[in-house]
Write a protein that holds these residues in place. Structure first.
Motif, short mmCIF file in Angstrom:
data_model
loop_
_atom_site.label_atom_id
_atom_site.label_comp_id
_atom_site.label_asym_id
_atom_site.label_seq_id
_atom_site.Cartn_x
_atom_site.Cartn_y
_atom_site.Cartn_z
N ALA A 50 3.28 8.20 14.08
CA ALA A 50 3.47 7.13 13.10
C ALA A 50 2.87 7.55 11.77
O ALA A 50 1.96 8.37 11.71
CB ALA A 50 2.82 5.84 13.58
N ALA A 51 3.39 6.95 10.73
CA ALA A 51 2.87 7.16 9.37
C ALA A 51 3.11 5.88 8.58
O ALA A 51 4.04 5.13 8.87
CB ALA A 51 3.57 8.34 8.71
N GLY A 52 2.26 5.64 7.62
CA GLY A 52 2.45 4.45 6.81
C GLY A 52 1.44 4.31 5.71
O GLY A 52 0.64 5.21 5.45
N ASN A 53 1.49 3.15 5.09
CA ASN A 53 0.55 2.77 4.03
C ASN A 53 0.56 1.25 3.95
O ASN A 53 1.09 0.59 4.84
CB ASN A 53 0.92 3.44 2.70
N GLU A 54 0.02 0.69 2.88
CA GLU A 54 -0.07 -0.76 2.79
C GLU A 54 1.29 -1.44 2.70
O GLU A 54 1.40 -2.65 2.90
CB GLU A 54 -0.93 -1.16 1.59
N HIS A 55 2.33 -0.69 2.44
CA HIS A 55 3.67 -1.27 2.32
C HIS A 55 4.45 -1.27 3.63
O HIS A 55 5.48 -1.91 3.73
CB HIS A 55 4.46 -0.53 1.24
N GLY A 56 3.96 -0.52 4.62
CA GLY A 56 4.66 -0.51 5.89
C GLY A 56 4.38 0.75 6.68
O GLY A 56 3.58 1.60 6.27
N ALA A 57 5.06 0.86 7.80
CA ALA A 57 4.86 2.02 8.68
C ALA A 57 6.17 2.32 9.40
O ALA A 57 7.02 1.45 9.57
CB ALA A 57 3.76 1.73 9.69
N ALA A 79 7.83 -5.36 5.02
CA ALA A 79 7.91 -6.75 4.57
C ALA A 79 8.91 -7.56 5.39
O ALA A 79 8.84 -8.79 5.41
CB ALA A 79 8.30 -6.79 3.09
N ASN A 80 9.81 -6.90 6.09
CA ASN A 80 10.79 -7.59 6.93
C ASN A 80 10.31 -7.76 8.37
O ASN A 80 11.07 -8.17 9.23
CB ASN A 80 12.12 -6.83 6.92
N GLY A 81 9.05 -7.40 8.66
CA GLY A 81 8.50 -7.55 9.99
C GLY A 81 8.58 -6.27 10.81
O GLY A 81 8.90 -5.20 10.29
#
Length: 114
Positions: A50-57, A79-81
């Motif tokens: 997995a990878a991500g940041n504050e905007h999603g993963a 943002a879409n869940g």
């Protein structure tokens, strides 16, 4: 990361298999911009990245079902869940998502500072 590990632990416990050992683990904690990534593999065939940041993963999970079939699903969380996709979307994910929906949100800033 916590939800993925929890889901995988529940999966292993639910089918009665012995506890797995981690055979590979790589973790890049969040940098100053909040970007992170991790991957691991266990002795019972579970692999996740997995990878991500504050905007999603984004991530992928692979394991072997009780029937001995390889199972792979990917997910996007933004943002879409939480949006899992693949040939098999584990039913326990629905229970986990319902739990999250019905419980208070985590304070992200406080949870990052132990």
């Amino acid at each position: 990361l916590f939800l993925v590990l929890l889901a995988l632990r529940l999966l292993a416990a639910a089918d009665g298999r012995p506890a797995a050992e981690t055979i590979y683990y790589k973790n890049q904690p969040a940098d100053a911009a909040g970007n992170y990534n991790f991957e691991f593999q266990t002795s019972n065939g579970i692999t996740t990245k997995a990878a991500g940041n504050e905007h999603g993963a984004v991530g992928v999970v692979q394991y072997v079902s009780q029937e001995g079939l390889p199972v792979t699903f990917t997910y996007v969380a933004d943002a879409n869940g939480y949006q899992p996709s693949g040939d098999f979307a584990p039913s326990h994910l629905a229970r986990l998502l319902e739990y999250l929906r019905t419980h208070p949100a985590v304070d992200e800033q406080k949870s990052r500072h132990w």
